[in-house]
Write a protein that holds these residues in place. Structure first.
Motif, mmCIF file in Angstrom:
data_model
loop_
_atom_site.group_PDB
_atom_site.id
_atom_site.type_symbol
_atom_site.label_atom_id
_atom_site.label_comp_id
_atom_site.label_asym_id
_atom_site.label_seq_id
_atom_site.Cartn_x
_atom_site.Cartn_y
_atom_site.Cartn_z
ATOM 1 N N ARG A 40 0.841 -1.218 0.000
ATOM 2 C CA ARG A 40 0.000 0.000 0.000
ATOM 3 C C ARG A 40 0.862 1.248 0.000
ATOM 4 N NH1 ARG A 40 -3.225 -3.075 3.429
ATOM 5 N NH2 ARG A 40 -2.350 -2.134 5.289
ATOM 6 N N GLN A 41 1.917 1.244 0.800
ATOM 7 C CA GLN A 41 2.806 2.402 0.838
ATOM 8 C C GLN A 41 3.492 2.607 -0.511
ATOM 9 O OE1 GLN A 41 5.070 1.252 4.329
ATOM 10 N NE2 GLN A 41 4.152 2.939 5.476
ATOM 11 N N PHE A 42 3.904 1.519 -1.140
ATOM 12 C CA PHE A 42 4.550 1.639 -2.440
ATOM 13 C C PHE A 42 3.606 2.260 -3.459
ATOM 14 C CE2 PHE A 42 4.936 -0.081 -6.707
ATOM 15 C CZ PHE A 42 6.090 0.593 -7.082
ATOM 16 N N TRP A 43 2.376 1.737 -3.556
ATOM 17 C CA TRP A 43 1.448 2.268 -4.560
ATOM 18 C C TRP A 43 1.030 3.695 -4.235
ATOM 19 C CZ3 TRP A 43 1.554 0.679 -9.186
ATOM 20 C CH2 TRP A 43 1.938 -0.626 -9.463
ATOM 21 N N SER A 44 1.057 4.064 -2.972
ATOM 22 C CA SER A 44 0.822 5.459 -2.609
ATOM 23 C C SER A 44 1.947 6.341 -3.150
ATOM 24 C CB SER A 44 0.726 5.597 -1.082
ATOM 25 O OG SER A 44 0.602 6.951 -0.725
ATOM 26 N N VAL A 45 3.177 5.859 -3.065
ATOM 27 C CA VAL A 45 4.325 6.591 -3.628
ATOM 28 C C VAL A 45 4.138 6.767 -5.129
ATOM 29 C CG1 VAL A 45 6.799 6.412 -4.148
ATOM 30 C CG2 VAL A 45 5.979 5.989 -1.830
ATOM 31 N N VAL A 46 3.717 5.703 -5.815
ATOM 32 C CA VAL A 46 3.496 5.793 -7.261
ATOM 33 C C VAL A 46 2.432 6.849 -7.563
ATOM 34 C CG1 VAL A 46 2.641 4.554 -9.301
ATOM 35 C CG2 VAL A 46 4.263 3.444 -7.742
ATOM 36 N N GLU A 47 1.346 6.837 -6.796
ATOM 37 C CA GLU A 47 0.253 7.787 -7.025
ATOM 38 C C GLU A 47 0.672 9.228 -6.798
ATOM 39 O OE1 GLU A 47 -3.069 6.633 -4.638
ATOM 40 O OE2 GLU A 47 -3.243 4.687 -5.622
ATOM 41 N N THR A 48 1.600 9.453 -5.886
ATOM 42 C CA THR A 48 1.996 10.824 -5.573
ATOM 43 C C THR A 48 3.210 11.299 -6.370
ATOM 44 O OG1 THR A 48 3.305 10.080 -3.681
ATOM 45 C CG2 THR A 48 1.017 10.752 -3.249
ATOM 46 N N THR A 49 3.833 10.393 -7.102
ATOM 47 C CA THR A 49 4.973 10.771 -7.932
ATOM 48 C C THR A 49 4.456 11.398 -9.217
ATOM 49 O OG1 THR A 49 6.292 8.961 -7.031
ATOM 50 C CG2 THR A 49 7.052 9.921 -9.102
ATOM 51 N N GLN A 50 5.070 12.496 -9.636
ATOM 52 C CA GLN A 50 4.651 13.168 -10.859
ATOM 53 C C GLN A 50 4.714 12.201 -12.037
ATOM 54 O OE1 GLN A 50 7.032 16.649 -11.471
ATOM 55 N NE2 GLN A 50 6.248 17.671 -9.657
ATOM 56 N N ALA A 51 3.697 12.251 -12.874
ATOM 57 C CA ALA A 51 3.608 11.351 -14.023
ATOM 58 C C ALA A 51 4.817 11.501 -14.937
ATOM 59 C CB ALA A 51 2.320 11.607 -14.793
ATOM 60 N N ASN A 52 5.304 12.713 -15.122
ATOM 61 C CA ASN A 52 6.455 12.920 -16.007
ATOM 62 C C ASN A 52 7.688 12.165 -15.527
ATOM 63 O OD1 ASN A 52 5.068 14.487 -17.835
ATOM 64 N ND2 ASN A 52 5.611 16.399 -16.834
ATOM 65 N N ILE A 53 7.865 12.093 -14.221
ATOM 66 C CA ILE A 53 8.997 11.343 -13.674
ATOM 67 C C ILE A 53 8.829 9.859 -14.002
ATOM 68 C CG2 ILE A 53 10.076 10.551 -11.518
ATOM 69 C CD1 ILE A 53 9.532 13.383 -10.409
ATOM 70 N N LEU A 54 7.625 9.342 -13.784
ATOM 71 C CA LEU A 54 7.366 7.925 -14.033
ATOM 72 C C LEU A 54 7.530 7.560 -15.500
ATOM 73 C CD1 LEU A 54 4.176 7.503 -11.819
ATOM 74 C CD2 LEU A 54 6.517 6.844 -11.227
ATOM 75 N N ALA A 98 0.819 6.130 -15.076
ATOM 76 C CA ALA A 98 1.294 7.499 -15.278
ATOM 77 C C ALA A 98 0.741 8.068 -16.576
ATOM 78 C CB ALA A 98 2.817 7.535 -15.290
ATOM 79 N N GLN A 99 0.749 7.273 -17.623
ATOM 80 C CA GLN A 99 0.226 7.741 -18.917
ATOM 81 C C GLN A 99 -1.255 8.088 -18.815
ATOM 82 O OE1 GLN A 99 2.121 8.224 -21.782
ATOM 83 N NE2 GLN A 99 0.265 9.304 -22.382
ATOM 84 N N SER A 100 -1.995 7.325 -18.055
ATOM 85 C CA SER A 100 -3.425 7.602 -17.901
ATOM 86 C C SER A 100 -3.669 8.917 -17.162
ATOM 87 C CB SER A 100 -4.130 6.448 -17.184
ATOM 88 O OG SER A 100 -3.793 6.413 -15.816
ATOM 89 N N ARG A 101 -2.707 9.328 -16.336
ATOM 90 C CA ARG A 101 -2.852 10.599 -15.623
ATOM 91 C C ARG A 101 -2.560 11.789 -16.517
ATOM 92 N NH1 ARG A 101 0.327 8.769 -10.370
ATOM 93 N NH2 ARG A 101 1.730 10.394 -11.076
ATOM 94 N N VAL A 102 -1.767 11.619 -17.555
ATOM 95 C CA VAL A 102 -1.459 12.740 -18.445
ATOM 96 C C VAL A 102 -2.331 12.728 -19.692
ATOM 97 C CG1 VAL A 102 0.900 13.055 -17.650
ATOM 98 C CG2 VAL A 102 0.467 11.564 -19.595
ATOM 99 N N SER A 103 -2.972 11.603 -20.018
ATOM 100 C CA SER A 103 -3.805 11.498 -21.210
ATOM 101 C C SER A 103 -5.175 10.930 -20.834
ATOM 102 C CB SER A 103 -3.164 10.557 -22.231
ATOM 103 O OG SER A 103 -1.865 10.943 -22.529
ATOM 104 N N PRO A 104 -6.145 11.802 -20.590
ATOM 105 C CA PRO A 104 -7.472 11.301 -20.206
ATOM 106 C C PRO A 104 -8.050 10.337 -21.242
ATOM 107 C CG PRO A 104 -7.357 13.668 -19.936
ATOM 108 C CD PRO A 104 -6.075 13.244 -20.600
ATOM 109 N N GLU A 105 -7.747 10.520 -22.526
ATOM 110 C CA GLU A 105 -8.285 9.632 -23.544
ATOM 111 C C GLU A 105 -7.719 8.226 -23.417
ATOM 112 O OE1 GLU A 105 -4.655 11.579 -25.353
ATOM 113 O OE2 GLU A 105 -6.387 12.306 -24.255
#
Length: 79
Positions: free
Chosen positions: A7-21, A66-73
């Protein structure tokens, strides 16, 4: 990996900027996410190894998220 660590790991993923990912190479992204997780909890050597392997095995999923966060389509709402 125990459920709390997951859970902590996926929280880190969610809070990391999409561009970094999306733009870091694989090994740098693994180090970056591991480091961010270690700032939240102290990992022993065994946990660090497990986290690194887990991240490596989930890189495509992490980048898809990450891609889904920058591209709603990307989420695809077919009408």
């Amino acid at each position: 990996m125990n459920p709390l660590l997951l859970r902590q790991f996926w929280s880190v993923v969610e809070t990391t900027q999409a561009n970094i990912l999306l733009h870091l190479d694989d090994s740098t992204l693994v180090r970056h996410l591991t480091h961010d997780l270690q700032t939240q909890r102290l990992l022993d050597a065994e946990e660090t190894t497990a986290v690194n392997h887990y991240i490596e095995s989930r890189l495509p999923l992490i980048r898809d998220i990450a891609q889904s966060r920058v591209s709603p389509e990307f989420c695809g709402s077919a009408i």
